[in-house]
Design a protein around this motif. Structure first.
Motif, PDB file in Angstrom:
ATOM      1  N   ALA A  24      37.336  26.445  -7.598  1.00 13.97           N
ATOM      2  CA  ALA A  24      37.997  26.949  -6.390  1.00 13.97           C
ATOM      3  C   ALA A  24      37.620  28.401  -6.130  1.00 13.97           C
ATOM      4  CB  ALA A  24      39.509  26.800  -6.533  1.00 13.97           C
ATOM      5  N   TRP A  25      37.548  29.198  -7.203  1.00 12.20           N
ATOM      6  CA  TRP A  25      37.121  30.605  -7.091  1.00 12.20           C
ATOM      7  C   TRP A  25      35.679  30.689  -6.596  1.00 12.20           C
ATOM      8  CZ3 TRP A  25      33.268  32.549 -10.478  1.00 12.20           C
ATOM      9  CH2 TRP A  25      33.093  33.931 -10.470  1.00 12.20           C
ATOM     10  N   GLU A  26      34.825  29.772  -7.048  1.00  7.35           N
ATOM     11  CA  GLU A  26      33.431  29.750  -6.608  1.00  7.35           C
ATOM     12  C   GLU A  26      33.340  29.579  -5.094  1.00  7.35           C
ATOM     13  OE1 GLU A  26      29.291  27.329  -7.632  1.00  7.35           O
ATOM     14  OE2 GLU A  26      31.244  26.432  -8.093  1.00  7.35           O
ATOM     15  N   VAL A  27      34.172  28.744  -4.531  1.00  5.76           N
ATOM     16  CA  VAL A  27      34.179  28.556  -3.073  1.00  5.76           C
ATOM     17  C   VAL A  27      34.578  29.855  -2.376  1.00  5.76           C
ATOM     18  CG1 VAL A  27      35.303  27.332  -1.176  1.00  5.76           C
ATOM     19  CG2 VAL A  27      34.616  26.082  -3.232  1.00  5.76           C
ATOM     20  N   ARG A  28      35.607  30.526  -2.896  1.00  5.70           N
ATOM     21  CA  ARG A  28      36.038  31.792  -2.292  1.00  5.70           C
ATOM     22  C   ARG A  28      34.950  32.852  -2.396  1.00  5.70           C
ATOM     23  NH1 ARG A  28      40.874  29.948  -4.761  1.00  5.70           N
ATOM     24  NH2 ARG A  28      40.559  31.175  -6.664  1.00  5.70           N
ATOM     25  N   MET A  29      34.275  32.910  -3.520  1.00  5.04           N
ATOM     26  CA  MET A  29      33.210  33.890  -3.694  1.00  5.04           C
ATOM     27  C   MET A  29      32.035  33.604  -2.759  1.00  5.04           C
ATOM     28  SD  MET A  29      34.176  36.188  -5.889  1.00  5.04           S
ATOM     29  CE  MET A  29      32.657  36.943  -6.445  1.00  5.04           C
ATOM     30  N   SER A  30      31.687  32.335  -2.618  1.00  4.73           N
ATOM     31  CA  SER A  30      30.570  31.966  -1.743  1.00  4.73           C
ATOM     32  C   SER A  30      30.819  32.378  -0.298  1.00  4.73           C
ATOM     33  CB  SER A  30      30.329  30.455  -1.803  1.00  4.73           C
ATOM     34  OG  SER A  30      29.936  30.047  -3.083  1.00  4.73           O
ATOM     35  N   ALA A  31      32.084  32.422   0.097  1.00  6.16           N
ATOM     36  CA  ALA A  31      32.427  32.737   1.485  1.00  6.16           C
ATOM     37  C   ALA A  31      32.286  34.224   1.810  1.00  6.16           C
ATOM     38  CB  ALA A  31      33.856  32.287   1.773  1.00  6.16           C
ATOM     39  N   ILE A  32      32.140  35.071   0.800  1.00  2.86           N
ATOM     40  CA  ILE A  32      32.096  36.520   1.038  1.00  2.86           C
ATOM     41  C   ILE A  32      30.836  36.927   1.787  1.00  2.86           C
ATOM     42  CG2 ILE A  32      31.884  38.770  -0.118  1.00  2.86           C
ATOM     43  CD1 ILE A  32      33.793  37.634  -2.274  1.00  2.86           C
ATOM     44  N   GLY A  33      29.720  36.318   1.458  1.00  2.00           N
ATOM     45  CA  GLY A  33      28.469  36.643   2.134  1.00  2.00           C
ATOM     46  C   GLY A  33      27.810  37.889   1.574  1.00  2.00           C
ATOM     47  N   HIS A  34      26.786  38.370   2.292  1.00  2.29           N
ATOM     48  CA  HIS A  34      25.937  39.461   1.807  1.00  2.29           C
ATOM     49  C   HIS A  34      25.883  40.635   2.775  1.00  2.29           C
ATOM     50  CE1 HIS A  34      23.605  36.283  -0.732  1.00  2.29           C
ATOM     51  NE2 HIS A  34      24.653  36.756  -1.375  1.00  2.29           N
ATOM     52  N   ASP A  50      46.588  32.233 -14.178  1.00  2.44           N
ATOM     53  CA  ASP A  50      47.910  32.434 -13.572  1.00  2.44           C
ATOM     54  C   ASP A  50      47.922  32.123 -12.079  1.00  2.44           C
ATOM     55  OD1 ASP A  50      46.491  34.563 -12.560  1.00  2.44           O
ATOM     56  OD2 ASP A  50      47.867  36.114 -13.275  1.00  2.44           O
ATOM     57  N   GLY A  51      46.807  31.586 -11.548  1.00  3.24           N
ATOM     58  CA  GLY A  51      46.770  31.189 -10.146  1.00  3.24           C
ATOM     59  C   GLY A  51      46.268  32.252  -9.196  1.00  3.24           C
ATOM     60  N   ARG A  52      45.870  33.414  -9.720  1.00  2.22           N
ATOM     61  CA  ARG A  52      45.335  34.463  -8.844  1.00  2.22           C
ATOM     62  C   ARG A  52      44.071  33.983  -8.135  1.00  2.22           C
ATOM     63  NH1 ARG A  52      44.309  39.240 -12.884  1.00  2.22           N
ATOM     64  NH2 ARG A  52      46.341  38.497 -13.616  1.00  2.22           N
ATOM     65  N   SER A  53      43.760  34.585  -6.993  1.00  5.28           N
ATOM     66  CA  SER A  53      42.582  34.171  -6.225  1.00  5.28           C
ATOM     67  C   SER A  53      41.292  34.726  -6.803  1.00  5.28           C
ATOM     68  CB  SER A  53      42.724  34.631  -4.770  1.00  5.28           C
ATOM     69  OG  SER A  53      43.837  34.003  -4.154  1.00  5.28           O
ATOM     70  N   PHE A  54      41.381  35.948  -7.328  1.00  7.08           N
ATOM     71  CA  PHE A  54      40.206  36.607  -7.886  1.00  7.08           C
ATOM     72  C   PHE A  54      40.589  37.191  -9.241  1.00  7.08           C
ATOM     73  CE2 PHE A  54      39.635  36.591  -3.281  1.00  7.08           C
ATOM     74  CZ  PHE A  54      38.373  36.041  -3.175  1.00  7.08           C
ATOM     75  N   TRP A  78      30.466  36.215 -11.390  1.00 19.09           N
ATOM     76  CA  TRP A  78      29.850  35.371 -10.371  1.00 19.09           C
ATOM     77  C   TRP A  78      28.371  35.125 -10.600  1.00 19.09           C
ATOM     78  CZ3 TRP A  78      30.114  32.058  -6.543  1.00 19.09           C
ATOM     79  CH2 TRP A  78      29.088  31.986  -5.607  1.00 19.09           C
ATOM     80  N   PHE A  79      27.605  36.149 -10.951  1.00 22.86           N
ATOM     81  CA  PHE A  79      26.159  35.994 -10.831  1.00 22.86           C
ATOM     82  C   PHE A  79      25.575  34.983 -11.834  1.00 22.86           C
ATOM     83  CE2 PHE A  79      25.917  39.069 -14.206  1.00 22.86           C
ATOM     84  CZ  PHE A  79      24.645  38.976 -14.767  1.00 22.86           C
ATOM     85  N   PRO A  80      26.100  34.797 -13.063  1.00 22.66           N
ATOM     86  CA  PRO A  80      25.577  33.690 -13.881  1.00 22.66           C
ATOM     87  C   PRO A  80      25.960  32.318 -13.318  1.00 22.66           C
ATOM     88  CG  PRO A  80      26.620  35.373 -15.256  1.00 22.66           C
ATOM     89  CD  PRO A  80      27.028  35.647 -13.845  1.00 22.66           C
ATOM     90  N   VAL A  81      27.142  32.224 -12.701  1.00 28.45           N
ATOM     91  CA  VAL A  81      27.545  30.970 -12.057  1.00 28.45           C
ATOM     92  C   VAL A  81      26.609  30.670 -10.893  1.00 28.45           C
ATOM     93  CG1 VAL A  81      29.397  29.881 -10.722  1.00 28.45           C
ATOM     94  CG2 VAL A  81      29.945  31.182 -12.804  1.00 28.45           C
ATOM     95  N   TRP A  82      26.324  31.677 -10.079  1.00 28.20           N
ATOM     96  CA  TRP A  82      25.382  31.543  -8.963  1.00 28.20           C
ATOM     97  C   TRP A  82      24.012  31.092  -9.462  1.00 28.20           C
ATOM     98  CZ3 TRP A  82      20.782  34.078  -7.873  1.00 28.20           C
ATOM     99  CH2 TRP A  82      20.310  34.016  -6.559  1.00 28.20           C
ATOM    100  N   MET A  83      23.538  31.694 -10.555  1.00 27.76           N
ATOM    101  CA  MET A  83      22.247  31.321 -11.133  1.00 27.76           C
ATOM    102  C   MET A  83      22.252  29.869 -11.584  1.00 27.76           C
ATOM    103  SD  MET A  83      20.328  33.004 -14.461  1.00 27.76           S
ATOM    104  CE  MET A  83      21.761  32.727 -15.506  1.00 27.76           C
TER     105      MET A  83
END
Length: 306
Positions: free
Chosen positions: A205-215, A162-166, A180-185
């Motif tokens: 596109a969601w992967e890019v947003r998730m990557s920007a969150i950091g640790h 539906d176009g949501r960001s997360f 996220w974590f299986p995609v990251w793997m």
């Protein structure tokens, strides 16, 4: 409040779940780096033998399993939330999909696609650990595992339809960490990741947003210092035993706690907490002093020691 110490190794997908939780909450934390393979003599005094990664330490309290660690982070640092708008039940239920249906074929693919480059000691360690993999037929199973992994990627794509960001709206939550974590793997272990992910534009596109969150804010800590912190700390008091628990345990019973999926190494101690959500046992060693080791109740077998 005790500082947060994560015992982990950087390639661990499950540790990435908690590192990203630190990022969502923008927490400072101490990093104790572990070997990828057993034995881990710097960790065993804290956990009593539990061999999964990561483990969270807060003083003399030791938290095992990412689902329980996430709940404990939320209790200690409720804002910003990992479980917004009452989503804890949904997110933790999704964890069973991601930890098993999504992760397990991904882990098998990571081993199969990279077998020639993986040190033999890692192969031998994982043979003993991952009972869901047939190491004698990994390559033959690759097409099936790819089909299974793609099906879960497609589920993430549909969650974002539906176009949501997360996954739950406009802010990242533990539901996103589940996915996220299986995609990251896969990004780090599948040479075919670009091709594999190409049919899923919303996921990309969601992967890019998730990557920007950091640790969050990471500081390194020597394992011996973590043991010294445990020795110098007092664990939280036990919460007691549920009077209507089906297994009829009593406070201070001697029990073992064992994962029911893989890495089935029992941890023995004195029962101090037993609820519908959590089991915690008190243990003592010369290296760590007296600690309390916490596990989720769901997915763990509690057995009375005769």
């Amino acid at each position: 409040m005790s500082e947060l110490i994560l015992h982990h190794h950087d390639p661990s997908p499950f540790a990435e779940k908690i590192r990203l939780a630190f990022g969502i909450k923008q927490l400072a934390w101490r990093s104790v780096r572990l070997s990828m393979v057993m034995p881990r003599p710097e960790l065993m005094p804290l956990t009593g033998g539990y061999r999964k990664v990561p483990v969270l330490q807060a003083g003399a309290d030791i938290y095992c399993d990412t689902r329980l660690i996430a709940r404990e982070l939320e209790r200690r640092h409720p804002a910003p939330p990992l479980f917004p708008a009452g989503s804890e039940g949904l997110a933790l239920a999704l964890a069973w999909w991601s930890d098993r249906t999504f992760f397990e074929p991904g882990a098998a693919l990571a081993m199969a696609l990279n077998r020639a480059a993986i040190p033999q000691e890692v192969i031998d360690d994982r043979k003993d650990f991952f009972n869901f993999m047939d190491f004698d037929h990994l390559e033959a199973e690759t097409p099936h595992m790819l089909a299974q992994f793609r099906a879960s990627l497609a589920l993430v794509e549909r969650m974002l339809a539906d176009g949501r960001s997360f996954l739950l709206g406009e802010t990242a939550s533990f539901a996103d960490i589940d996915a996220w974590f299986p995609v990251w793997m896969a990004r780090r272990n599948f040479g075919i990741a670009d091709t594999l992910f190409a049919p899923f534009p919303r996921l990309l596109a969601w992967e890019v947003r998730m990557s920007a969150i950091g640790h969050g804010i990471r500081y390194e800590l020597d394992a011996r210092e973590a043991l010294a912190i445990a020795r110098a700390s007092d664990a939280l008091p036990g919460a007691g035993v549920d009077a209507v628990d089906p297994q009829k345990f009593r406070y201070r019973d001697r029990v073992t706690v064992t994962p029911d999926d893989y890495g089935r190494i029992p941890v023995e101690g004195e029962l101090v907490t037993l609820s519908i959500d959590e089991v915690a046992i008190r243990r003592a060693t010369a290296e760590a002093g007296e600690v309390v080791v916490h596990f989720p109740r769901l997915g763990y077998r509690v057995t009375r020691v005769a």
